[in-house]
Design a protein around this motif. Sequence first.
Motif, PDB file in Angstrom:
ATOM      1  N   LEU A 105      -4.155  -2.148   0.166  1.00  0.00           N
ATOM      2  CA  LEU A 105      -4.676  -3.375   0.761  1.00  0.00           C
ATOM      3  C   LEU A 105      -4.218  -3.494   2.034  1.00  0.00           C
ATOM      4  CD1 LEU A 105      -6.249  -6.137   0.319  1.00  0.00           C
ATOM      5  CD2 LEU A 105      -4.646  -7.147  -0.386  1.00  0.00           C
ATOM      6  N   ALA A 106      -3.014  -3.366   2.220  1.00  0.00           N
ATOM      7  CA  ALA A 106      -2.398  -3.211   3.692  1.00  0.00           C
ATOM      8  C   ALA A 106      -2.917  -2.304   4.525  1.00  0.00           C
ATOM      9  CB  ALA A 106      -0.898  -3.121   3.757  1.00  0.00           C
ATOM     10  N   GLU A 107      -3.462  -1.074   3.951  1.00  0.00           N
ATOM     11  CA  GLU A 107      -4.036  -0.138   4.793  1.00  0.00           C
ATOM     12  C   GLU A 107      -5.414  -0.354   5.222  1.00  0.00           C
ATOM     13  OE1 GLU A 107      -4.128   3.524   2.693  1.00  0.00           O
ATOM     14  OE2 GLU A 107      -1.767   3.999   2.891  1.00  0.00           O
ATOM     15  N   SER A 108      -6.305  -0.926   4.272  1.00  0.00           N
ATOM     16  CA  SER A 108      -7.509  -1.354   4.638  1.00  0.00           C
ATOM     17  C   SER A 108      -7.600  -2.380   5.467  1.00  0.00           C
ATOM     18  CB  SER A 108      -8.415  -1.858   3.328  1.00  0.00           C
ATOM     19  OG  SER A 108      -7.600  -2.634   2.571  1.00  0.00           O
ATOM     20  N   THR A 109      -6.561  -3.548   5.598  1.00  0.00           N
ATOM     21  CA  THR A 109      -6.359  -4.764   6.378  1.00  0.00           C
ATOM     22  C   THR A 109      -6.103  -3.835   7.694  1.00  0.00           C
ATOM     23  OG1 THR A 109      -5.604  -6.051   4.648  1.00  0.00           O
ATOM     24  CG2 THR A 109      -5.137  -6.727   6.937  1.00  0.00           C
ATOM     25  N   THR A 110      -5.299  -3.106   7.881  1.00  0.00           N
ATOM     26  CA  THR A 110      -4.907  -2.403   9.157  1.00  0.00           C
ATOM     27  C   THR A 110      -6.083  -2.004   9.652  1.00  0.00           C
ATOM     28  OG1 THR A 110      -2.479  -1.925   8.609  1.00  0.00           O
ATOM     29  CG2 THR A 110      -3.387  -0.889  10.519  1.00  0.00           C
ATOM     30  N   THR A 111      -6.834  -0.928   9.146  1.00  0.00           N
ATOM     31  CA  THR A 111      -7.980  -0.334   9.201  1.00  0.00           C
ATOM     32  C   THR A 111      -9.029  -1.021   9.946  1.00  0.00           C
ATOM     33  OG1 THR A 111      -7.699   1.563   7.805  1.00  0.00           O
ATOM     34  CG2 THR A 111      -9.892   1.314   8.780  1.00  0.00           C
ATOM     35  N   MET A 112      -9.244  -2.601   9.030  1.00  0.00           N
ATOM     36  CA  MET A 112     -10.084  -3.460   9.552  1.00  0.00           C
ATOM     37  C   MET A 112      -9.867  -3.926  11.016  1.00  0.00           C
ATOM     38  SD  MET A 112     -11.462  -6.748   7.662  1.00  0.00           S
ATOM     39  CE  MET A 112      -9.848  -7.695   7.768  1.00  0.00           C
ATOM     40  N   HIS A 113      -8.531  -4.381  10.971  1.00  0.00           N
ATOM     41  CA  HIS A 113      -8.098  -4.970  12.445  1.00  0.00           C
ATOM     42  C   HIS A 113      -8.467  -3.912  13.376  1.00  0.00           C
ATOM     43  CE1 HIS A 113      -6.662  -8.590  10.914  1.00  0.00           C
ATOM     44  NE2 HIS A 113      -5.907  -8.164  10.160  1.00  0.00           N
ATOM     45  N   GLU A 114      -8.017  -2.532  13.368  1.00  0.00           N
ATOM     46  CA  GLU A 114      -8.429  -1.605  14.178  1.00  0.00           C
ATOM     47  C   GLU A 114      -9.697  -1.377  14.433  1.00  0.00           C
ATOM     48  OE1 GLU A 114      -6.857   1.915  12.803  1.00  0.00           O
ATOM     49  OE2 GLU A 114      -4.688   1.356  12.997  1.00  0.00           O
TER      50      GLU A 114
END
Length: 199
Positions: A105-114
Amino acid sequence: MAGSRTSSRRRQRSVRVTVAVTLLAVATVAVLIALPTQSPALLSVSAVAALVLGWAALRITWTEVLQSRRENASDRASTATAYRTLFSERAAEHAEFTTAMTERLAESTTTMHELQGALVKAQRETAAMTVRAENAESAHATALVRVAELVRSIDLLRAEQEAELVLGDAAPGSVEDLMAIEEKVAQAQASGKHASQTA
């Protein structure tokens, strides 16, 4: 292993119960044999034998009950231990799954912000390019108007030069020459206006 232990326990239980029932049957037979004789000695011996055999059967049965209770308690303890081990394994698996899902979930949130940052940057670049294109179009239109003005000015200068040449070559006071010069100047002005309107 549990199956062999259960079968041996059943065999042992059946032997003990059989012995207890046999003792009670012997006591009953002894009393039944002594009753018709009406002999006090025989009745006393059969009564004492029935009492002793009854207590022995009771002791054997009580031992069987106690052993069954101990075995059942042991079975419940081993089941509880197995459930405790299973619960510990499931808790560890759940913690591992929770950690993996949290990381994902943290990785997907980071990817979404990027991706959102890249989208905003692309939108800004698109807006800047649109402004540049509009400025370029405006500059192009201005340049076309300026070119048209310069062409008109050149045509006027040529007309003036031709008029001067014609005046210089013609005899002074020639009305036809003057009329020709005026026509050329008027044509040059008209073509300059037409070029500026086209631009």
